[in-house]
Design a protein around this motif. Structure first.
Motif, PDB file in Angstrom:
ATOM      1  N   LYS A 180       0.926  -1.166  -0.131  1.00  0.00           N
ATOM      2  CA  LYS A 180      -0.040   0.082   0.036  1.00  0.00           C
ATOM      3  C   LYS A 180       1.087   1.209  -0.017  1.00  0.00           C
ATOM      4  O   LYS A 180       1.848   1.382   0.842  1.00  0.00           O
ATOM      5  N   VAL A 181       0.719   2.036  -0.741  1.00  0.00           N
ATOM      6  CA  VAL A 181       1.345   3.331  -1.019  1.00  0.00           C
ATOM      7  C   VAL A 181       0.435   4.357  -0.685  1.00  0.00           C
ATOM      8  O   VAL A 181      -0.427   4.603  -1.258  1.00  0.00           O
ATOM      9  N   SER A 182       0.823   5.175   0.404  1.00  0.00           N
ATOM     10  CA  SER A 182       0.108   6.201   0.809  1.00  0.00           C
ATOM     11  C   SER A 182       0.804   7.548   1.326  1.00  0.00           C
ATOM     12  O   SER A 182       1.702   7.377   2.430  1.00  0.00           O
ATOM     13  N   ASP A 183       0.491   8.882   0.856  1.00  0.00           N
ATOM     14  CA  ASP A 183       1.255  10.008   1.147  1.00  0.00           C
ATOM     15  C   ASP A 183       2.767   9.359   1.047  1.00  0.00           C
ATOM     16  O   ASP A 183       3.629   9.962   2.056  1.00  0.00           O
ATOM     17  N   ASP A 184       3.343   8.926  -0.003  1.00  0.00           N
ATOM     18  CA  ASP A 184       4.767   8.730  -0.260  1.00  0.00           C
ATOM     19  C   ASP A 184       5.201   7.778   0.863  1.00  0.00           C
ATOM     20  O   ASP A 184       6.462   7.649   0.849  1.00  0.00           O
ATOM     21  N   LYS A 185       4.413   6.920   1.571  1.00  0.00           N
ATOM     22  CA  LYS A 185       4.976   5.971   2.569  1.00  0.00           C
ATOM     23  C   LYS A 185       4.583   4.709   2.036  1.00  0.00           C
ATOM     24  O   LYS A 185       3.504   4.403   1.339  1.00  0.00           O
ATOM     25  N   ILE A 186       5.344   3.868   2.173  1.00  0.00           N
ATOM     26  CA  ILE A 186       5.182   2.362   1.589  1.00  0.00           C
ATOM     27  C   ILE A 186       5.134   1.322   2.822  1.00  0.00           C
ATOM     28  O   ILE A 186       5.623   1.395   3.686  1.00  0.00           O
ATOM     29  N   TYR A 187       3.695   0.660   2.826  1.00  0.00           N
ATOM     30  CA  TYR A 187       3.400  -0.375   3.623  1.00  0.00           C
ATOM     31  C   TYR A 187       3.427  -1.661   3.311  1.00  0.00           C
ATOM     32  O   TYR A 187       2.830  -1.631   2.252  1.00  0.00           O
ATOM     33  N   LEU A 188       3.828  -2.708   3.728  1.00  0.00           N
ATOM     34  CA  LEU A 188       3.633  -4.025   3.522  1.00  0.00           C
ATOM     35  C   LEU A 188       2.489  -4.566   3.944  1.00  0.00           C
ATOM     36  O   LEU A 188       2.052  -4.427   5.346  1.00  0.00           O
ATOM     37  N   VAL A 189       1.643  -5.097   3.085  1.00  0.00           N
ATOM     38  CA  VAL A 189       0.176  -5.537   3.621  1.00  0.00           C
ATOM     39  C   VAL A 189      -0.164  -7.064   3.493  1.00  0.00           C
ATOM     40  O   VAL A 189      -0.913  -7.398   4.175  1.00  0.00           O
ATOM     41  N   ALA A 190       0.872  -7.637   2.809  1.00  0.00           N
ATOM     42  CA  ALA A 190       0.604  -9.409   2.322  1.00  0.00           C
ATOM     43  C   ALA A 190       1.646  -9.828   1.934  1.00  0.00           C
ATOM     44  O   ALA A 190       2.617  -9.186   1.262  1.00  0.00           O
ATOM     45  N   ILE A 191       1.874 -11.151   2.509  1.00  0.00           N
ATOM     46  CA  ILE A 191       3.133 -11.993   1.976  1.00  0.00           C
ATOM     47  C   ILE A 191       2.447 -13.004   1.593  1.00  0.00           C
ATOM     48  O   ILE A 191       1.779 -13.953   2.422  1.00  0.00           O
ATOM     49  N   VAL A 192       2.479 -13.325   0.099  1.00  0.00           N
ATOM     50  CA  VAL A 192       1.737 -14.616  -0.395  1.00  0.00           C
ATOM     51  C   VAL A 192       2.529 -15.441  -0.986  1.00  0.00           C
ATOM     52  O   VAL A 192       3.356 -15.078  -1.900  1.00  0.00           O
ATOM     53  N   HIS A 193       2.624 -16.743  -0.660  1.00  0.00           N
ATOM     54  CA  HIS A 193       3.264 -17.735  -1.164  1.00  0.00           C
ATOM     55  C   HIS A 193       2.526 -18.502  -2.183  1.00  0.00           C
ATOM     56  O   HIS A 193       1.421 -18.576  -1.982  1.00  0.00           O
ATOM     57  N   ASP A 194       3.459 -19.007  -3.476  1.00  0.00           N
ATOM     58  CA  ASP A 194       2.524 -19.828  -4.240  1.00  0.00           C
ATOM     59  C   ASP A 194       3.453 -20.956  -4.880  1.00  0.00           C
ATOM     60  O   ASP A 194       4.512 -20.693  -4.812  1.00  0.00           O
ATOM     61  N   GLN A 195       2.569 -21.853  -5.142  1.00  0.00           N
ATOM     62  CA  GLN A 195       3.419 -23.166  -5.766  1.00  0.00           C
ATOM     63  C   GLN A 195       2.644 -24.043  -6.672  1.00  0.00           C
ATOM     64  O   GLN A 195       1.325 -23.641  -6.355  1.00  0.00           O
ATOM     65  N   TRP A 196       2.798 -25.179  -7.107  1.00  0.00           N
ATOM     66  CA  TRP A 196       2.138 -25.928  -7.883  1.00  0.00           C
ATOM     67  C   TRP A 196       1.151 -26.646  -6.766  1.00  0.00           C
ATOM     68  O   TRP A 196       1.888 -26.939  -5.742  1.00  0.00           O
ATOM     69  N   THR A 197       0.022 -26.871  -7.105  1.00  0.00           N
ATOM     70  CA  THR A 197      -0.924 -27.548  -6.186  1.00  0.00           C
ATOM     71  C   THR A 197      -1.490 -28.623  -6.829  1.00  0.00           C
ATOM     72  O   THR A 197      -1.594 -28.738  -8.083  1.00  0.00           O
ATOM     73  N   ILE A 198      -2.180 -29.487  -6.029  1.00  0.00           N
ATOM     74  CA  ILE A 198      -2.459 -30.820  -6.530  1.00  0.00           C
ATOM     75  C   ILE A 198      -4.100 -30.581  -7.019  1.00  0.00           C
ATOM     76  O   ILE A 198      -4.798 -29.911  -6.353  1.00  0.00           O
TER      77      ILE A 198
END
Length: 198
Positions: A180-198
């Protein structure tokens, strides 16, 4: 008459020039934001590799949460979210947390924070593999990637490690940092992992 035509030409040129300047300014702003996001993502990746949870907590906007998803489809009903303080607290405890269900078996993902990182954050050398351009994804699996539905209008950077011949390229992995970028500030809002799934 000549003066009138000359004046109209000047006015026309001025309007075109202003439009070009506005477009250039907007382009520069986007480029500046992208560079800032790329630098921030590299910094966060270093934090993740070191499992520096105190430093990671500082990337979260005050009063907001950081979401973790073990798979590309973000299950908003079960996804774990940490505020600054809760993340710091979880880092000092060995308590098992239910992060959702393992793909294929449906068994609960019960891991403490460090264990979760080993399996769903630092499972590959994502920093070495490299990042895609902002808001672009390489990873394509059989699970729906609903990131843009859950975080509409947010920016993300995907780090992608391609699979190997040995496993028919199905052992790929991806890690998406959502911002999220707000008023020139950067915030981390999520860490999403992905891989091959069955």
């Amino acid at each position: 008459m000549k003066n009138l035509i000359y004046g109209m030409l000047l006015l026309s040129f001025s309007c075109v020039n202003q439009g070009t300047q506005k477009t250039q300014t907007k382009t520069n702003q986007i480029e500046d934001k992208n560079v800032s996001l790329e630098k921030h993502a590299a910094k966060v990746m270093d934090i993740l590799i070191r499992k520096d949870f105190a430093a990671l907590a500082e990337q979260i906007e005050m009063g907001q949460d950081l979401l973790f998803s073990p798979y590309g489809y973000i299950d908003t009903t079960s996804a774990i979210r940490f505020s600054k303080e809760k993340l710091k607290q979880a880092a000092t405890q060995q308590q098992k947390i239910n992060w959702g269900e393992y793909d294929g078996t449906g068994d609960p993902i019960e891991l403490n924070l460090a264990e979760y990182f080993d399996k769903f954050v630092t499972d590959k050398d994502y920093l070495k593999c490299g990042a895609n351009p902002i808001n672009e994804t390489t990873a394509v699996g059989n699970m729906v990637n609903n990131l843009e539905e859950v975080f509409p209008g947010y920016d993300f950077i995907e780090y992608y490690c391609k699979g190997s011949d040995k496993y028919s390229f199905m052992d790929w992995g991806a890690l998406r940092l959502v911002y999220k970028v707000s008023d020139d500030k950067i915030y981390l809002v999520a860490i999403v992992h992905d891989q091959w799934t069955i």
